[in-house]
Scaffold this motif. Structure first.
Motif, mmCIF file in Angstrom:
data_model
loop_
_atom_site.group_PDB
_atom_site.id
_atom_site.type_symbol
_atom_site.label_atom_id
_atom_site.label_comp_id
_atom_site.label_asym_id
_atom_site.label_seq_id
_atom_site.Cartn_x
_atom_site.Cartn_y
_atom_site.Cartn_z
ATOM 1 N N MET A 1 -26.911 32.892 36.094
ATOM 2 C CA MET A 1 -27.542 34.146 35.734
ATOM 3 C C MET A 1 -27.925 34.189 34.257
ATOM 4 S SD MET A 1 -28.081 35.931 38.200
ATOM 5 C CE MET A 1 -27.773 37.390 39.063
ATOM 6 N N ARG A 2 -27.108 33.554 33.405
ATOM 7 C CA ARG A 2 -27.434 33.635 31.986
ATOM 8 C C ARG A 2 -28.729 32.930 31.648
ATOM 9 N NH1 ARG A 2 -22.145 30.888 29.142
ATOM 10 N NH2 ARG A 2 -20.820 31.847 30.633
ATOM 11 N N TRP A 3 -29.025 31.843 32.346
ATOM 12 C CA TRP A 3 -30.256 31.109 32.040
ATOM 13 C C TRP A 3 -31.479 31.876 32.531
ATOM 14 C CZ3 TRP A 3 -29.046 28.189 28.344
ATOM 15 C CH2 TRP A 3 -27.789 27.588 28.300
ATOM 16 N N LEU A 4 -31.343 32.557 33.633
ATOM 17 C CA LEU A 4 -32.433 33.406 34.110
ATOM 18 C C LEU A 4 -32.667 34.542 33.116
ATOM 19 C CD1 LEU A 4 -34.468 34.162 36.319
ATOM 20 C CD2 LEU A 4 -32.634 35.422 37.457
ATOM 21 N N ASN A 5 -31.599 35.130 32.636
ATOM 22 C CA ASN A 5 -31.719 36.190 31.638
ATOM 23 C C ASN A 5 -32.394 35.668 30.368
ATOM 24 O OD1 ASN A 5 -31.185 38.900 30.661
ATOM 25 N ND2 ASN A 5 -29.647 37.950 29.359
ATOM 26 N N LEU A 6 -32.022 34.475 29.926
ATOM 27 C CA LEU A 6 -32.654 33.896 28.736
ATOM 28 C C LEU A 6 -34.139 33.611 28.972
ATOM 29 C CD1 LEU A 6 -29.932 31.466 27.331
ATOM 30 C CD2 LEU A 6 -30.689 33.658 26.391
ATOM 31 N N ALA A 7 -34.493 33.259 30.205
ATOM 32 C CA ALA A 7 -35.909 33.035 30.530
ATOM 33 C C ALA A 7 -36.715 34.317 30.350
ATOM 34 C CB ALA A 7 -36.050 32.515 31.954
ATOM 35 N N PHE A 8 -36.077 35.455 30.568
ATOM 36 C CA PHE A 8 -36.762 36.739 30.401
ATOM 37 C C PHE A 8 -37.182 36.957 28.945
ATOM 38 C CE2 PHE A 8 -35.231 39.402 34.268
ATOM 39 C CZ PHE A 8 -35.633 38.378 35.116
ATOM 40 N N ILE A 9 -36.431 36.392 27.989
ATOM 41 C CA ILE A 9 -36.791 36.529 26.580
ATOM 42 C C ILE A 9 -38.148 35.884 26.316
ATOM 43 C CG2 ILE A 9 -36.136 35.835 24.232
ATOM 44 C CD1 ILE A 9 -33.214 36.218 25.083
ATOM 45 N N ILE A 10 -38.478 34.851 27.062
ATOM 46 C CA ILE A 10 -39.793 34.205 26.949
ATOM 47 C C ILE A 10 -40.828 34.916 27.812
ATOM 48 C CG2 ILE A 10 -41.058 32.063 27.425
ATOM 49 C CD1 ILE A 10 -38.333 30.625 26.850
ATOM 50 N N LEU A 11 -40.419 35.363 28.990
ATOM 51 C CA LEU A 11 -41.362 35.975 29.928
ATOM 52 C C LEU A 11 -41.814 37.371 29.517
ATOM 53 C CD1 LEU A 11 -39.807 34.766 33.295
ATOM 54 C CD2 LEU A 11 -41.933 33.981 32.234
ATOM 55 N N TYR A 12 -40.968 38.133 28.832
ATOM 56 C CA TYR A 12 -41.387 39.474 28.396
ATOM 57 C C TYR A 12 -42.622 39.413 27.497
ATOM 58 C CZ TYR A 12 -37.780 42.433 30.421
ATOM 59 O OH TYR A 12 -36.986 43.129 31.297
ATOM 60 N N PRO A 13 -42.601 38.618 26.420
ATOM 61 C CA PRO A 13 -43.819 38.557 25.592
ATOM 62 C C PRO A 13 -45.050 38.071 26.373
ATOM 63 C CG PRO A 13 -41.960 37.692 24.374
ATOM 64 C CD PRO A 13 -41.489 37.906 25.787
ATOM 65 N N LEU A 14 -44.858 37.185 27.329
ATOM 66 C CA LEU A 14 -45.978 36.762 28.174
ATOM 67 C C LEU A 14 -46.531 37.958 28.944
ATOM 68 C CD1 LEU A 14 -47.693 34.510 29.568
ATOM 69 C CD2 LEU A 14 -45.886 34.422 31.278
ATOM 70 N N SER A 15 -45.649 38.812 29.458
ATOM 71 C CA SER A 15 -46.104 39.975 30.231
ATOM 72 C C SER A 15 -46.816 40.992 29.348
ATOM 73 C CB SER A 15 -44.927 40.626 30.966
ATOM 74 O OG SER A 15 -44.093 41.340 30.088
ATOM 75 N N TRP A 16 -46.518 41.023 28.057
ATOM 76 C CA TRP A 16 -47.181 41.960 27.160
ATOM 77 C C TRP A 16 -48.646 41.591 26.947
ATOM 78 C CZ3 TRP A 16 -42.787 41.306 23.108
ATOM 79 C CH2 TRP A 16 -41.619 41.926 23.588
ATOM 80 N N PHE A 17 -48.983 40.314 27.136
ATOM 81 C CA PHE A 17 -50.360 39.849 26.947
ATOM 82 C C PHE A 17 -51.056 39.545 28.267
ATOM 83 C CE2 PHE A 17 -48.252 39.082 22.921
ATOM 84 C CZ PHE A 17 -49.179 39.565 22.030
ATOM 85 N N ALA A 18 -50.369 39.782 29.381
ATOM 86 C CA ALA A 18 -50.957 39.583 30.714
ATOM 87 C C ALA A 18 -51.716 40.851 31.115
ATOM 88 C CB ALA A 18 -49.847 39.287 31.723
ATOM 89 N N PRO A 19 -52.817 40.697 31.852
ATOM 90 C CA PRO A 19 -53.585 41.890 32.251
ATOM 91 C C PRO A 19 -52.796 42.782 33.203
ATOM 92 C CG PRO A 19 -54.470 39.920 33.290
ATOM 93 C CD PRO A 19 -53.402 39.471 32.354
ATOM 94 N N LEU A 20 -52.631 44.058 32.816
ATOM 95 C CA LEU A 20 -51.952 45.037 33.668
ATOM 96 C C LEU A 20 -52.899 45.588 34.717
ATOM 97 C CD1 LEU A 20 -50.045 47.132 30.986
ATOM 98 C CD2 LEU A 20 -49.080 45.439 32.537
#
Length: 141
Positions: A1-20
């Motif tokens: 679970m911790r590695w999935l959570n750490l992946a979110f630290i990278i995925l959040y900024p990606l989602s900020w620049f992804a088309p909503l």
């Protein structure tokens, strides 16, 4: 679970620049893509307070929750802080609700055309996934 959570630290900024979503005034004109960051840029120019609120909900709360959860998972913070950390996830969910409300309003008014894009689903999945990880981590203690 911790590695999935750490992946979110990278995925959040990606989602900020992804088309909503894609929005257009009339079907004849092109659809412009709206991102979290482009929406924030527009809000900063027109309404500073609302821009600040959206920045806290869309950027600050999810990232703070993810980092806080990682600190608990790696033993840096005490597990008692999980309650406060999980509340941050609920604040982040408010942003998803607001985006869905705006899409519904725009479609209901029939003023233009609005289509949801993959970034909205990514952002929503990250928020919900983070809430699930937080709940499972709280259950472990």
């Amino acid at each position: 679970m911790r590695w999935l959570n750490l992946a979110f630290i990278i995925l959040y900024p990606l989602s900020w620049f992804a088309p909503l979503m894609r929005a257009g005034l009339l079907p004849l004109f092109g659809m412009s893509e709206i991102y979290v960051v482009s929406g924030l840029r527009s809000l900063w120019a027109s309404d500073l307070f609302l821009g600040l609120v959206v920045a806290v909900f869309a950027l600050g709360a999810p990232m703070a929750k993810t980092v806080g959860l990682a600190l608990v998972q790696f033993g840096v913070w005490n597990r008692r802080s999980l309650t406060a950390i999980n509340i941050l996830g609920k604040f982040a969910m408010a942003d998803v609700f607001l985006i869905a409300l705006y899409v519904t309003l725009a479609k209901g008014l029939g003023v233009g055309r609005v289509e949801t894009a993959w970034g909205l689903y990514l952002f929503t999945a990250l928020i919900l996934g983070s809430m699930v990880i937080g709940a499972l981590e709280a259950r472990r203690s």
